[in-house]
Design a protein around this motif. Structure first.
Motif, mmCIF file in Angstrom:
data_model
loop_
_atom_site.group_PDB
_atom_site.id
_atom_site.type_symbol
_atom_site.label_atom_id
_atom_site.label_comp_id
_atom_site.label_asym_id
_atom_site.label_seq_id
_atom_site.Cartn_x
_atom_site.Cartn_y
_atom_site.Cartn_z
ATOM 1 N N THR A 139 0.854 -1.181 0.000
ATOM 2 C CA THR A 139 0.000 0.000 0.000
ATOM 3 C C THR A 139 0.893 1.236 0.000
ATOM 4 O O THR A 139 2.017 1.206 0.471
ATOM 5 C CB THR A 139 -0.924 0.034 1.232
ATOM 6 O OG1 THR A 139 -0.128 -0.031 2.410
ATOM 7 C CG2 THR A 139 -1.902 -1.134 1.218
ATOM 8 N N VAL A 140 0.366 2.299 -0.530
ATOM 9 C CA VAL A 140 1.127 3.537 -0.663
ATOM 10 C C VAL A 140 1.112 4.287 0.670
ATOM 11 O O VAL A 140 0.089 4.357 1.347
ATOM 12 C CB VAL A 140 0.523 4.409 -1.783
ATOM 13 C CG1 VAL A 140 1.255 5.724 -1.908
ATOM 14 C CG2 VAL A 140 0.549 3.659 -3.104
ATOM 15 N N ILE A 154 -9.275 5.726 -2.134
ATOM 16 C CA ILE A 154 -10.710 5.425 -2.232
ATOM 17 C C ILE A 154 -11.153 5.410 -3.686
ATOM 18 O O ILE A 154 -11.870 4.495 -4.120
ATOM 19 C CB ILE A 154 -11.534 6.446 -1.419
ATOM 20 C CG1 ILE A 154 -11.287 6.241 0.077
ATOM 21 C CG2 ILE A 154 -13.020 6.340 -1.749
ATOM 22 C CD1 ILE A 154 -11.842 7.350 0.954
ATOM 23 N N MET A 155 -10.719 6.405 -4.452
ATOM 24 C CA MET A 155 -11.135 6.481 -5.857
ATOM 25 C C MET A 155 -10.619 5.294 -6.661
ATOM 26 O O MET A 155 -11.357 4.713 -7.465
ATOM 27 C CB MET A 155 -10.658 7.797 -6.472
ATOM 28 C CG MET A 155 -11.390 9.018 -5.939
ATOM 29 S SD MET A 155 -10.729 10.587 -6.586
ATOM 30 C CE MET A 155 -11.250 10.496 -8.309
ATOM 31 N N VAL A 156 -9.356 4.932 -6.458
ATOM 32 C CA VAL A 156 -8.784 3.812 -7.210
ATOM 33 C C VAL A 156 -9.442 2.504 -6.793
ATOM 34 O O VAL A 156 -9.805 1.685 -7.644
ATOM 35 C CB VAL A 156 -7.243 3.750 -7.038
ATOM 36 C CG1 VAL A 156 -6.677 2.455 -7.581
ATOM 37 C CG2 VAL A 156 -6.595 4.943 -7.726
ATOM 38 N N SER A 159 -0.981 -5.530 -7.617
ATOM 39 C CA SER A 159 -0.875 -4.506 -6.569
ATOM 40 C C SER A 159 0.082 -3.384 -6.957
ATOM 41 O O SER A 159 -0.123 -2.223 -6.586
ATOM 42 C CB SER A 159 -0.461 -5.137 -5.244
ATOM 43 O OG SER A 159 0.815 -5.719 -5.344
ATOM 44 N N GLU A 160 1.124 -3.692 -7.717
ATOM 45 C CA GLU A 160 2.074 -2.660 -8.147
ATOM 46 C C GLU A 160 1.403 -1.645 -9.068
ATOM 47 O O GLU A 160 1.711 -0.455 -9.024
ATOM 48 C CB GLU A 160 3.272 -3.290 -8.869
ATOM 49 C CG GLU A 160 4.117 -4.196 -7.999
ATOM 50 C CD GLU A 160 3.581 -5.629 -7.897
ATOM 51 O OE1 GLU A 160 4.161 -6.410 -7.131
ATOM 52 O OE2 GLU A 160 2.586 -5.951 -8.573
ATOM 53 N N VAL A 161 0.482 -2.110 -9.895
ATOM 54 C CA VAL A 161 -0.243 -1.221 -10.805
ATOM 55 C C VAL A 161 -1.211 -0.348 -10.010
ATOM 56 O O VAL A 161 -1.324 0.854 -10.252
ATOM 57 C CB VAL A 161 -0.979 -2.036 -11.899
ATOM 58 C CG1 VAL A 161 -1.850 -1.126 -12.756
ATOM 59 C CG2 VAL A 161 0.023 -2.795 -12.757
#
Length: 105
Positions: free
Chosen positions: A2-3, A34-36, A47-49
């Motif tokens: 996660t970022v 939230i948007m993604v 997950s990387e994308v």
């Protein structure tokens, strides 16, 4: 993966020691995530994308928040209108990454 706020600040090149930057990065990160996640839904996206899409969307949201609507006045005293670019869909860079994995149907 996660970022994190630190990754957002590093990606956009903002000062990580500035408390205001940290708060703003946290706010745009929450919205971007939230948007993604809403867009991806149940699609099988690496997950990387997803993380890169969150970073790109965070950058766009950051940029929109920090763009002055009167940029032209800084360069041209008598400019009749602002020459700042019109706001575009902040999701566009994220969509370009995700469109290969998320079906529009």
């Amino acid at each position: 993966m996660t970022v994190t706020v630190e990754q957002v600040l590093s990606y956009i090149g903002a000062n990580e020691q500035d408390a205001e930057n940290v708060v703003t990065a946290g706010e745009v990160l929450v919205v971007a995530t939230i948007m993604v996640e809403k867009f991806v839904g149940a699609s099988d996206v690496p997950s990387e994308v997803v993380d890169m899409a969150v970073l790109r969307l965070s950058e766009e949201l950051w940029s929109q928040r920090h763009t002055s609507p009167t940029v032209s006045s800084q360069f041209y005293e008598n400019a009749p209108v602002s020459l700042a670019p019109k706001n575009r869909d902040p999701f566009l860079p994220a969509y370009q990454l995700l469109k290969n994995w998320v079906s529009p149907w």
